[in-house]
Motif scaffolding. Structure first.
Motif, PDB file in Angstrom:
ATOM      1  N   TYR A  98       0.814  -1.199  -0.010  1.00 46.37           N
ATOM      2  CA  TYR A  98      -0.203  -0.054   0.105  1.00 46.37           C
ATOM      3  C   TYR A  98       0.916   1.352   0.017  1.00 46.37           C
ATOM      4  N   ILE A  99       2.027   1.265   0.958  1.00 51.07           N
ATOM      5  CA  ILE A  99       2.804   2.374   0.802  1.00 51.07           C
ATOM      6  C   ILE A  99       3.378   2.865  -0.577  1.00 51.07           C
ATOM      7  N   LYS A 100       3.868   1.506  -1.148  1.00 46.57           N
ATOM      8  CA  LYS A 100       4.468   1.761  -2.450  1.00 46.57           C
ATOM      9  C   LYS A 100       3.467   2.447  -3.498  1.00 46.57           C
ATOM     10  N   LYS A 101       2.314   1.938  -3.340  1.00 45.86           N
ATOM     11  CA  LYS A 101       1.257   2.333  -4.296  1.00 45.86           C
ATOM     12  C   LYS A 101       1.002   3.725  -4.231  1.00 45.86           C
ATOM     13  N   ILE A 102       0.984   4.270  -2.741  1.00 40.45           N
ATOM     14  CA  ILE A 102       0.655   5.791  -2.699  1.00 40.45           C
ATOM     15  C   ILE A 102       1.683   6.732  -2.697  1.00 40.45           C
ATOM     16  N   CYS A 103       2.703   5.971  -2.622  1.00 41.42           N
ATOM     17  CA  CYS A 103       4.158   6.938  -2.820  1.00 41.42           C
ATOM     18  C   CYS A 103       4.169   7.913  -4.118  1.00 41.42           C
ATOM     19  N   PRO A 104       4.392   9.213  -3.977  1.00 39.93           N
ATOM     20  CA  PRO A 104       4.613  10.010  -5.500  1.00 39.93           C
ATOM     21  C   PRO A 104       5.867   9.518  -6.092  1.00 39.93           C
ATOM     22  N   PRO A 105       5.545   9.546  -7.527  1.00 37.43           N
ATOM     23  CA  PRO A 105       6.679   9.282  -8.127  1.00 37.43           C
ATOM     24  C   PRO A 105       7.872  10.301  -8.191  1.00 37.43           C
ATOM     25  N   THR A 106       7.921  11.384  -7.406  1.00 39.77           N
ATOM     26  CA  THR A 106       9.028  12.362  -7.274  1.00 39.77           C
ATOM     27  C   THR A 106       9.810  12.051  -6.217  1.00 39.77           C
ATOM     28  N   VAL A 107      10.009  10.987  -5.394  1.00 37.76           N
ATOM     29  CA  VAL A 107      10.673  10.774  -4.619  1.00 37.76           C
ATOM     30  C   VAL A 107      11.016   9.227  -4.509  1.00 37.76           C
ATOM     31  N   ARG A 108      11.870   8.742  -3.725  1.00 42.77           N
ATOM     32  CA  ARG A 108      12.296   7.223  -3.688  1.00 42.77           C
ATOM     33  C   ARG A 108      12.151   6.839  -2.484  1.00 42.77           C
ATOM     34  N   LEU A 109      11.367   5.741  -2.349  1.00 41.88           N
ATOM     35  CA  LEU A 109      11.011   5.076  -1.083  1.00 41.88           C
ATOM     36  C   LEU A 109      12.035   3.808  -0.844  1.00 41.88           C
ATOM     37  N   GLU A 110      12.277   3.701   0.335  1.00 36.45           N
ATOM     38  CA  GLU A 110      12.844   2.546   0.758  1.00 36.45           C
ATOM     39  C   GLU A 110      12.251   2.210   2.233  1.00 36.45           C
ATOM     40  N   ILE A 111      11.888   0.859   2.300  1.00 42.61           N
ATOM     41  CA  ILE A 111      11.225   0.118   3.599  1.00 42.61           C
ATOM     42  C   ILE A 111      12.246  -0.704   4.224  1.00 42.61           C
ATOM     43  N   GLU A 112      12.729  -0.424   5.674  1.00 43.37           N
ATOM     44  CA  GLU A 112      13.714  -1.284   6.262  1.00 43.37           C
ATOM     45  C   GLU A 112      12.943  -1.902   7.177  1.00 43.37           C
ATOM     46  N   ALA A 113      12.899  -3.420   7.144  1.00 41.20           N
ATOM     47  CA  ALA A 113      12.076  -4.179   8.064  1.00 41.20           C
ATOM     48  C   ALA A 113      12.642  -4.211   9.389  1.00 41.20           C
ATOM     49  N   GLY A 114      12.012  -4.433  10.398  1.00 38.25           N
ATOM     50  CA  GLY A 114      12.427  -4.478  12.177  1.00 38.25           C
ATOM     51  C   GLY A 114      12.095  -5.885  12.315  1.00 38.25           C
ATOM     52  N   HIS A 115      11.856  -6.148  13.727  1.00 41.32           N
ATOM     53  CA  HIS A 115      11.407  -7.087  14.343  1.00 41.32           C
ATOM     54  C   HIS A 115       9.987  -7.275  14.154  1.00 41.32           C
ATOM     55  N   GLY A 116       9.370  -8.697  14.354  1.00 39.86           N
ATOM     56  CA  GLY A 116       8.096  -9.114  14.368  1.00 39.86           C
ATOM     57  C   GLY A 116       7.821  -9.973  15.537  1.00 39.86           C
ATOM     58  N   ALA A 117       6.605 -10.284  15.829  1.00 37.81           N
ATOM     59  CA  ALA A 117       6.230 -11.339  16.681  1.00 37.81           C
ATOM     60  C   ALA A 117       4.791 -11.704  16.365  1.00 37.81           C
ATOM     61  N   ASP A 118       4.345 -12.801  16.697  1.00 33.86           N
ATOM     62  CA  ASP A 118       2.929 -13.399  16.390  1.00 33.86           C
ATOM     63  C   ASP A 118       2.257 -12.579  17.468  1.00 33.86           C
ATOM     64  N   PRO A 119       0.738 -12.671  17.358  1.00 33.09           N
ATOM     65  CA  PRO A 119       0.111 -12.202  18.695  1.00 33.09           C
ATOM     66  C   PRO A 119      -0.064 -13.559  19.617  1.00 33.09           C
ATOM     67  N   TYR A 120      -0.570 -13.493  20.863  1.00 36.13           N
ATOM     68  CA  TYR A 120      -0.873 -14.927  21.679  1.00 36.13           C
ATOM     69  C   TYR A 120      -2.047 -14.629  22.154  1.00 36.13           C
ATOM     70  N   LEU A 121      -2.615 -15.859  22.242  1.00 34.56           N
ATOM     71  CA  LEU A 121      -3.906 -16.264  22.727  1.00 34.56           C
ATOM     72  C   LEU A 121      -3.806 -17.467  23.634  1.00 34.56           C
ATOM     73  N   VAL A 122      -4.332 -17.610  24.695  1.00 34.72           N
ATOM     74  CA  VAL A 122      -4.586 -18.958  25.434  1.00 34.72           C
ATOM     75  C   VAL A 122      -5.823 -18.965  26.322  1.00 34.72           C
ATOM     76  N   SER A 123      -6.318 -20.067  26.572  1.00 29.13           N
ATOM     77  CA  SER A 123      -7.489 -20.092  27.095  1.00 29.13           C
ATOM     78  C   SER A 123      -7.534 -19.653  28.568  1.00 29.13           C
ATOM     79  N   HIS A 124      -8.549 -18.747  28.847  1.00 29.58           N
ATOM     80  CA  HIS A 124      -8.556 -18.411  30.321  1.00 29.58           C
ATOM     81  C   HIS A 124      -9.595 -19.478  31.176  1.00 29.58           C
TER      82      HIS A 124
END
Length: 457
Positions: A349-375
Motif C-alpha cells: 500500500y505504501i509503495k502504491k501511494i508513494c509519489p513518483p517524485t521521491v525514492r522510497l525505502e522500507i527497512e524491516a525490523g522485528h516482528g512477533a505473532d499475537p498470543y492467545l491462551v484459554s482463560h
C-alpha cells in the motif's frame, strides 16, 4: 505454608533494599556502551539466586547473557514425575532518555510513599524479583516446594530477544516444563489483579523517503522539487480514515472478532474513558469507531508512528528542502493476524501511494505473532485462585495491548502455554521517564507467587 507467608512479611524492608541494588545497574540492552553493565547485572542476578538457595549460572549468548537458576533437585515421590514450571523475566531495561524529564536519577531508586521510582522498577526487575523472593521464602524456611522451578532471566527482551529462541532450542531438554509463568504486564488497579490471556503481536519497520541528493536552499529550489518531508506526511495521512480505521487493503482480513463474553468481561474493568484521558493527559480519547477504549488498546490492530524526523532540528531556523525524511512505524497485531502477511500488505500500500517524485525505502525490523491462551483451563484457574488469595479481591481477565514475543516460542519450542500475571499498574510509566513500581504490588506479588506453586501443583 504459613511459615512462607510470614517470612515474606518479615523481610519486606530487606527485599526493597535488594530491589534498589538491582536497579542500580544501567542494563540498557539497546545501547552498546552498556554492554558491560548488562553483563554485570546478569552476574548480580546469578549471585543473588545462589544466595537464596538456587543453583544458578550465567549462560553466554551472541548478545547479552542469560541467567538460568533452578530449585535444588528433589526426588519424585512414589515414582511420579514432579511438576516443573519455568519462570521468565528480563533484567535489561529501556533507555532512560530524555533524562531531563526525570525527577530523580533514573538508576538511583527513589521511594515516595508506596512508589519506588527507577528505570526498570516495574519493567521488569521488580516483577521478576517478586517471584525470586517467593522461592527464597520456601528455601529459607525449609518448606518443601510442590514442584520444580527454573528461572530464565534474559537481557535482550527490550530489543526483541534476538538470541533467546536459539537458546531455547539448545536447552530444550533442560527447559521442558508443564507451563511458563511471566509477570511482565499489568493489572487495571490494585483492587483488580489480572490474568492476561492474550497479547498483541507486532511488526516494526522504517519508512525512508529520499528526494534531492543533498539539502537544498528552499528559496532557490523550493517549489520546483518535491519536499521529502511533505511527501512522507502525505503518505502517512492516507493510512488512517476519520473513524480511526486503518485504510490499508486486507489489513483486517484475518482479525478474530471479539466474543460477547469477552466484551462483557471488558466492561468489568474499572477504568473509565474520562479517567484514562486524565491519566494520559489528553483532551479527548481517539480510536477505532465501534469499540471501547479498552478494546481499542488491547484487542484491535494498530498502525503507529513511533518517530518522525526530517531536515534541520537545531536551534533557530535553516531554510532548506531536506534531502530525506524518515518515520519509524510499528503495527500491533491481534489473534489470527500474521506478521509476514501484514508487513506485505502494508508495504504494498505504501509503495502504491508513494509519489513518483521521491525514492522510497522500507527497512524491516522485528516482528512477533499475537498470543492467545484459554482463560478457562486448569492452570489459568489455579492462577486465578492464587491472585484472589494474595490480593484479597476478585481477579479479572484481560487482553494486554503490548507484545511479549517469547511466549510464542515457549509454545513452539517447549510446547508450554504461558500464564501472564502482571504486577504493573497503568500509571507505572513503563518505557517512560519516572518509571515506578508499587511496593504493595511487590509484596502481594510475592504472596501470589508463593501460593501459585501450591495451586499449580
Amino acid at each position: 505454608m504459613q511459615n512462607v507467608l510470614n517470612y515474606l512479611k518479615q523481610n519486606q524492608a530487606r527485599f526493597v533494599a535488594e530491589l534498589c541494588e538491582f536497579l542500580l545497574f544501567p542494563s540498557v540492552s539497546a545501547q552498546s556502551h552498556h554492554k558491560d553493565d548488562c553483563r554485570a547485572c546478569a552476574e548480580w542476578v546469578a549471585d543473588h539466586c545462589t544466595q537464596i538457595g538456587l543453583e544458578a549460572k550465567v549462560c553466554p549468548t551472541a548478545g547479552h547473557p542469560i541467567v538460568l537458576a533452578k530449585t535444588p533437585s528433589v526426588a519424585a515421590s512414589n515414582g511420579k514425575k514432579r511438576p516443573h514450571f519455568l519462570v521468565y523475566g528480563h533484567y535489561d531495561v529501556q533507555p532512560p532518555e530524555p533524562l531531563e524529564l526525570w525527577h530523580s536519577p533514573p538508576f538511583e531508586a527513589r521511594i515516595e510513599g508506596r512508589s519506588l521510582y527507577a528505570r526498570g522498577s516495574t519493567d521488569n526487575k521488580g516483577q521478576i524479583l517478586a517471584h525470586l523472593k517467593a522461592v527464597e521464602a520456601y528455601l529459607k524456611t525449609g518448606t518443601p516446594l510442590p514442584c520444580d522451578l527454573t528461572f530464565l532471566i534474559e537481557g535482550e527482551e527490550e530489543v526483541g530477544g534476538t538470541h533467546l529462541t536459539e537458546f531455547l532450542k539448545t536447552y530444550r531438554e533442560e527447559l521442558q516444563c508443564d507451563g511458563v509463568v511471566v509477570s511482565d504486564s499489568g493489572m487495571p488497579d490494585k483492587k483488580h489483579p489480572a490474568l492476561t490471556y492474550a497479547l498483541r503481536g507486532i511488526i516494526a519497520f522504517e519508512i525512508i523517503v529520499k528526494g534531492p541528493s543533498r539539502d537544498l536552499h528552499s528559496g532557490v529550489f523550493g517549489g520546483s522539487v518535491e519536499n521529502p518531508a511533505m511527501a512522507l506526511a502525505g503518505i502517512l495521512a492516507k493510512i488512517r480514515d476519520k473513524n480511526g480505521r486503518i485504510a490499508i487493503p486486507h489489513f483486517y482480513d484475518d482479525v478474530a472478532p471479539l466474543s460477547a463474553f469477552e466484551r462483557k468481561q471488558f466492561k468489568r474493568l474499572p477504568t473509565t474513558d474520562a479517567a484514562l484521558a486524565k491519566l494520559l493527559g489528553v483532551k479527548k480519547l481517539f480510536g477505532e469507531k465501534g469499540f471501547t477504549a479498552t478494546e481499542q488498546r488491547s484487542a484491535r490492530p494498530t498502525f503507529e508512528i513511533n518517530g518522525l524526523t526530517s531536515g534541520y532540528q537545531g536551534e533557530g531556523s535553516k531554510t532548506i528542502v531536506p534531502a530525506w525524511a524518515r518515520a519509524k512505524i510499528t503495527c500491533r497485531l491481534v489473534p489470527n493476524q500474521k506478521p509476514a502477511k501484514i508487513h506485505k500488505v502494508v508495504c504494498d500500500y505504501i509503495k502504491k501511494i508513494c509519489p513518483p517524485t521521491v525514492r522510497l525505502e522500507i527497512e524491516a525490523g522485528h516482528g512477533a505473532d499475537p498470543y492467545l491462551v484459554s482463560h478457562t483451563g486448569a492452570h489459568a484457574q489455579a492462577a486465578m485462585r492464587a491472585l484472589r488469595a494474595a490480593f484479597g479481591n476478585e481477579p479479572v481477565i484481560l487482553r494486554e495491548g503490548g507484545s511479549i514475543p517469547i511466549v510464542n516460542d515457549f509454545k513452539k519450542v517447549l510446547g508450554a502455554e504461558t500464564l501472564l500475571l502482571g504486577l504493573g499498574l497503568p500509571d507505572d510509566n513503563a518505557h517512560s521517564p519516572n518509571e515506578k513500581y508499587d511496593l504493595d504490588n511487590f509484596e502481594n506479588g510475592q504472596r501470589m507467587s508463593a501460593l501459585l506453586w501450591q495451586e499449580l501443583a
